[in-house]
Design an enzyme around this catalytic site. Structure first.
Site, PDB file in Angstrom:
ATOM      1  N   ASP A  21      36.185  33.748  22.825  1.00 19.98           N
ATOM      2  CA  ASP A  21      35.365  32.626  22.378  1.00 19.98           C
ATOM      3  C   ASP A  21      35.996  32.004  21.132  1.00 19.98           C
ATOM      4  O   ASP A  21      36.193  32.697  20.129  1.00 19.98           O
ATOM      5  CB  ASP A  21      33.953  33.145  22.073  1.00 19.98           C
ATOM      6  CG  ASP A  21      33.055  32.052  21.535  1.00 19.98           C
ATOM      7  OD1 ASP A  21      33.422  30.862  21.674  1.00 19.98           O
ATOM      8  OD2 ASP A  21      31.986  32.389  20.974  1.00 19.98           O
ATOM      9  N   ASN A  23      34.718  29.014  19.672  1.00 22.84           N
ATOM     10  CA  ASN A  23      33.814  28.187  18.855  1.00 22.84           C
ATOM     11  C   ASN A  23      32.512  28.887  18.459  1.00 22.84           C
ATOM     12  O   ASN A  23      31.595  28.252  17.934  1.00 22.84           O
ATOM     13  CB  ASN A  23      33.510  26.850  19.564  1.00 22.84           C
ATOM     14  CG  ASN A  23      32.648  27.057  20.808  1.00 22.84           C
ATOM     15  OD1 ASN A  23      32.383  28.208  21.192  1.00 22.84           O
ATOM     16  ND2 ASN A  23      32.211  25.982  21.417  1.00 22.84           N
ATOM     17  N   ASP A  25      30.062  30.189  20.246  1.00 30.48           N
ATOM     18  CA  ASP A  25      28.806  30.045  21.011  1.00 30.48           C
ATOM     19  C   ASP A  25      28.563  31.224  21.954  1.00 30.48           C
ATOM     20  O   ASP A  25      27.618  31.218  22.737  1.00 30.48           O
ATOM     21  CB  ASP A  25      28.783  28.714  21.785  1.00 30.48           C
ATOM     22  CG  ASP A  25      29.821  28.670  22.904  1.00 30.48           C
ATOM     23  OD1 ASP A  25      30.625  29.632  23.023  1.00 30.48           O
ATOM     24  OD2 ASP A  25      29.828  27.684  23.667  1.00 30.48           O
ATOM     25  N   ASP A  29      36.253  30.434  25.914  1.00 26.13           N
ATOM     26  CA  ASP A  29      36.574  29.014  26.101  1.00 26.13           C
ATOM     27  C   ASP A  29      38.066  28.766  25.898  1.00 26.13           C
ATOM     28  O   ASP A  29      38.834  29.679  25.571  1.00 26.13           O
ATOM     29  CB  ASP A  29      35.728  28.139  25.158  1.00 26.13           C
ATOM     30  CG  ASP A  29      35.886  28.561  23.708  1.00 26.13           C
ATOM     31  OD1 ASP A  29      37.002  28.977  23.323  1.00 26.13           O
ATOM     32  OD2 ASP A  29      34.896  28.496  22.943  1.00 26.13           O
ATOM     33  N   ASP A  98      42.433  27.377  39.687  1.00 23.87           N
ATOM     34  CA  ASP A  98      41.764  27.863  40.884  1.00 23.87           C
ATOM     35  C   ASP A  98      41.311  26.646  41.673  1.00 23.87           C
ATOM     36  O   ASP A  98      40.743  25.709  41.101  1.00 23.87           O
ATOM     37  CB  ASP A  98      40.544  28.708  40.488  1.00 23.87           C
ATOM     38  CG  ASP A  98      40.416  29.960  41.318  1.00 23.87           C
ATOM     39  OD1 ASP A  98      40.355  29.824  42.542  1.00 23.87           O
ATOM     40  OD2 ASP A  98      40.378  31.061  40.735  1.00 23.87           O
ATOM     41  N   ASP A 199      41.102  29.595  46.562  1.00 20.22           N
ATOM     42  CA  ASP A 199      39.993  30.508  46.792  1.00 20.22           C
ATOM     43  C   ASP A 199      39.644  30.591  48.285  1.00 20.22           C
ATOM     44  O   ASP A 199      39.466  29.556  48.935  1.00 20.22           O
ATOM     45  CB  ASP A 199      38.776  29.974  46.015  1.00 20.22           C
ATOM     46  CG  ASP A 199      37.624  30.941  45.983  1.00 20.22           C
ATOM     47  OD1 ASP A 199      37.748  31.990  45.340  1.00 20.22           O
ATOM     48  OD2 ASP A 199      36.584  30.638  46.619  1.00 20.22           O
ATOM     49  N   GLU A 253      44.262  33.074  48.437  1.00 20.67           N
ATOM     50  CA  GLU A 253      43.446  34.281  48.599  1.00 20.67           C
ATOM     51  C   GLU A 253      43.148  34.469  50.085  1.00 20.67           C
ATOM     52  O   GLU A 253      42.707  33.530  50.747  1.00 20.67           O
ATOM     53  CB  GLU A 253      42.137  34.149  47.823  1.00 20.67           C
ATOM     54  CG  GLU A 253      41.375  35.449  47.803  1.00 20.67           C
ATOM     55  CD  GLU A 253      39.942  35.304  47.318  1.00 20.67           C
ATOM     56  OE1 GLU A 253      39.397  36.291  46.816  1.00 20.67           O
ATOM     57  OE2 GLU A 253      39.355  34.209  47.458  1.00 20.67           O
ATOM     58  N   HIS A 326      39.140  39.660  38.869  1.00 21.71           N
ATOM     59  CA  HIS A 326      37.736  39.530  38.480  1.00 21.71           C
ATOM     60  C   HIS A 326      36.771  39.941  39.594  1.00 21.71           C
ATOM     61  O   HIS A 326      35.567  39.883  39.400  1.00 21.71           O
ATOM     62  CB  HIS A 326      37.473  38.072  38.083  1.00 21.71           C
ATOM     63  CG  HIS A 326      37.644  37.155  39.259  1.00 21.71           C
ATOM     64  ND1 HIS A 326      38.881  36.940  39.849  1.00 21.71           N
ATOM     65  CD2 HIS A 326      36.755  36.435  39.985  1.00 21.71           C
ATOM     66  CE1 HIS A 326      38.744  36.116  40.877  1.00 21.71           C
ATOM     67  NE2 HIS A 326      37.457  35.793  40.981  1.00 21.71           N
ATOM     68  N   ASP A 327      37.281  40.298  40.768  1.00 25.20           N
ATOM     69  CA  ASP A 327      36.406  40.617  41.896  1.00 25.20           C
ATOM     70  C   ASP A 327      36.263  42.107  42.179  1.00 25.20           C
ATOM     71  O   ASP A 327      35.588  42.480  43.137  1.00 25.20           O
ATOM     72  CB  ASP A 327      36.937  39.934  43.169  1.00 25.20           C
ATOM     73  CG  ASP A 327      36.611  38.453  43.193  1.00 25.20           C
ATOM     74  OD1 ASP A 327      35.635  38.045  42.536  1.00 25.20           O
ATOM     75  OD2 ASP A 327      37.338  37.696  43.862  1.00 25.20           O
TER      76      ASP A 327
HETATM   77  C1  NOJ Z   1      36.628  34.565  45.810  1.00 28.76           C
HETATM   78  C2  NOJ Z   1      36.545  34.560  44.313  1.00 28.76           C
HETATM   79  O1  NOJ Z   1      37.600  35.297  43.764  1.00 28.76           O
HETATM   80  C3  NOJ Z   1      35.184  35.100  43.970  1.00 28.76           C
HETATM   81  O2  NOJ Z   1      35.050  35.371  42.604  1.00 28.76           O
HETATM   82  C4  NOJ Z   1      34.152  34.116  44.444  1.00 28.76           C
HETATM   83  O3  NOJ Z   1      32.874  34.632  44.204  1.00 28.76           O
HETATM   84  C5  NOJ Z   1      34.296  33.847  45.941  1.00 28.76           C
HETATM   85  N1  NOJ Z   1      35.649  33.648  46.337  1.00 28.76           N
HETATM   86  C6  NOJ Z   1      33.523  32.615  46.327  1.00 28.76           C
HETATM   87  O4  NOJ Z   1      34.114  31.477  45.779  1.00 28.76           O
END
Ligand code: NOJ
Length: 550
Positions: A21, A23, A25, A29, A98, A199, A253, A326-327
């Site tokens: 972060d 700023n 909040d 960012d 993305d 994605d 992906e 992140h998944d």
């Molecule tokens: C794959 C992305 O990596 C994931 O984070 C997202 O929730 C789904 N696609 C839907 O966009």
């Protein structure tokens, strides 16, 4: 094989809400990213992939986009983006965005007009009337929430959502939608971005007539809409009309993809429509189909995947290498060990960073961040996780259901990056938007900067080594001791040198014998995670990289 710039790079993935972060909040960012560009560069990373930065209601943390041509105010807006982009380019780094075009947010203007049948938006989405028998248009499931169909009161029809209810699937068969996608691509490429991570792009072409899935009752639909009938054609169109006119990189992906299938898109000798694909198989060594179906970690399964992708793409297509994003929950907590956090984080790094391909490092991975274990399911933010807790396996006890989330939830890897041991782990001076993993006092960047033997400095050395050694970029790959369930060994070799990478995936000490044909006396030990090395023994999660020069 063709030489492209991304083949010599290491990328860093930023999930913007939790990176830094700038700023105060409480939300990560682009100001924060700007501050940390030198840090990213110091890892040896020369590219950044940003998870979505566009305006979004945030139902799926930005993967539900409401405006493709802007940067969300919460991330600093367009000015902050341009400043960051210049800053990255000035440091010789590439930036990829993305691209989420399987679906939009239901707040997107296109959807708002489509539901009112305002042309030309009427057929931008996948709308179907209710069936006379009251049944849904087909039997497919959403990957996030219940069935794949939601009723719209305004249009009096169902729309398809393969993800959250607020993520409506676009009708890619409509040429106007494809023109919109091309407009988006050109807009960002003209602004200077260097490519896209696309994605769930393998979902964009649905089979004609949207038939019921009769083959896979447990996971209705995915085998119907993954790699649909016009996918290749649409990707070809994007390439022909846009990508071929820019020097950009396209990473797709691709859930459930095999190397053989991937080559249909990335074979460099066969008019490729993509540059690399993100496979999911490396995530499946401790689960079945989804992270929520947890199983004991199986190293042989992981090794099979590693070797399959290394050998089957060899000389034809280029690998995208990763262990975290992140998944999925954090790797130290899954394939490594929290007890041996430092050792196993380093070993996991070596297990993939010396393979052939372009490696990606996910924020926090470089300090060995571990999973987050909240005490209450209400603490979870992720839409998919919440559905899993409140609607799936509900007959189990609350404790068992919570444990299921600890192992399966994406939120485990979405807590803010731990920058230092001070308040809010140095992530923000305000109130953090999300919980911070309590272990930040002993796992953080500032401490690891000072420690020569930290995970962070191991990553730096490994990345640097990767860049120095031609065999890592272009040499042959060979695996040894395939049957071992506790050790992964591979070599890379070209005309200049040879390396042997040894990775112990085990809490117990084990005996080790150098594979035949390697003379340890003639080797240089160029990377290791224990100070003292006994050539015949591997300590818990030990890793070593030996080098032979020719
Ligand atoms: C794959 C992305 O990596 C994931 O984070 C997202 O929730 C789904 N696609 C839907 O966009």
């Amino acid at each position: 094989m063709k030489k492209q710039w991304y083949k010599d790079m290491v990328f860093y993935q930023i999930w913007p809400r939790s990176f830094k972060d700038g700023n105060g909040d409480g939300m990560g960012d682009l100001l924060g990213v700007y501050e940390k560009l030198d840090y990213i560069k110091s890892l040896g990373c020369d590219g950044i992939w940003f998870s979505p930065l566009y305006p979004s209601p945030g139902v799926d943390c930005g993967y539900d986009i409401s405006d493709y041509m802007d940067i969300a105010q919460e991330f600093g807006g367009m000015d902050a983006f341009k400043k960051m982009l210049d800053g990255a380019h000035g440091r010789g780094m590439k930036v990829i965005m993305d691209l989420v075009v399987n679906h939009t947010s239901t707040q997107h203007e296109w959807f708002q007009k489509s539901r009112q049948r305002i042309d030309p938006y009427t057929d931008y989405y996948i709308w179907r009337p209710a069936k006379p028998n009251g049944k849904l248009p087909n039997n497919w499931d959403s990957l996030f929430e219940g069935k794949a169909w939601a009723w719209d009161e305004v249009r009096q029809e169902y729309y398809m959502h393969l993800f959250a209810i607020e993520q409506a699937d676009l009708n890619m068969d409509n040429p106007l939608v494809r023109e919109e996608v091309k407009k988006i691509l050109r807009y960002w490429l003209d602004l200077g971005v260097d490519g896209f991570r696309e994605d769930v792009i393998t979902f964009i072409s649905k089979p004609e007539g949207l038939p019921d899935d009769r083959l896979m009752p447990a996971s209705k639909g995915i085998f119907m809409f993954n790699h649909g009938p016009h996918l290749h054609e649409y990707l070809e169109e994007f390439k022909r009309d846009v990508f071929s006119k820019y020097d950009c990189m396209i990473l797709a992906e691709a859930p459930l993809v095999t190397p053989k299938k991937a080559l249909e898109y990335i074979d460099e000798g066969n008019a490729p429509v993509l540059d690399m694909m993100i496979q999911f198989a490396t995530q499946e060594a401790d689960s079945f189909m989804t992270d929520y179906i947890h199983m004991p970690f199986n190293l042989r399964k992981l090794k099979r995947t590693y070797t399959k992708w290394q050998t089957e793409l060899d000389g034809k297509g280029w690998n995208m290498l990763y262990i975290e994003n992140h998944d999925h929950p954090r790797m130290v907590s899954r394939y490594g060990s929290e007890k041996f956090q430092k050792e196993s984080a380093k070993m996991l790094a070596a297990s993939y960073l010396f393979q052939k391909g372009t490696p990606f490092i996910y924020q926090g991975q470089e300090i060995g961040m571990t999973n987050w274990y909240p005490s209450d399911p209400e603490m979870y933010e992720d839409v998919q996780t919440r559905w899993q807790y409140f609607n799936v396996a509900t007959k189990r006890s609350p404790e068992k259901r919570l444990q299921r989330l600890w192992h399966g939830s994406r939120d485990a890897a979405r807590t803010p990056v731990q920058w230092d041991g001070g308040e809010n782990a140095g992530f923000t001076t305000g109130k953090p938007w999300f919980y911070i993993n309590e272990n930040y006092k002993h796992i953080n960047v500032a401490d690891q900067e000072k420690d020569e033997h930290s995970v962070l400095n191991f990553y730096r050395r490994a990345v640097q080594l990767r860049k120095e050694l031609s065999c890592v970029r272009h040499g042959n790959y060979q695996e040894y001791g395939k049957l071992s369930g506790t050790c992964y060994t591979y070599s890379r070799e070209d005309e200049n040198q040879k390396i042997l990478v040894v990775c112990a995936f085990c809490e117990k000490q084990q005996k080790w014998k150098v594979p035949a044909g390697f003379d340890l006396d003639a080797a240089e030990l160029v990377l290791r995670n224990y100070e003292k090395v006994d050539p015949s023994v591997l300590k818990p999660y030990e890793t070593r990289v030996y080098l032979w020069k020719k």
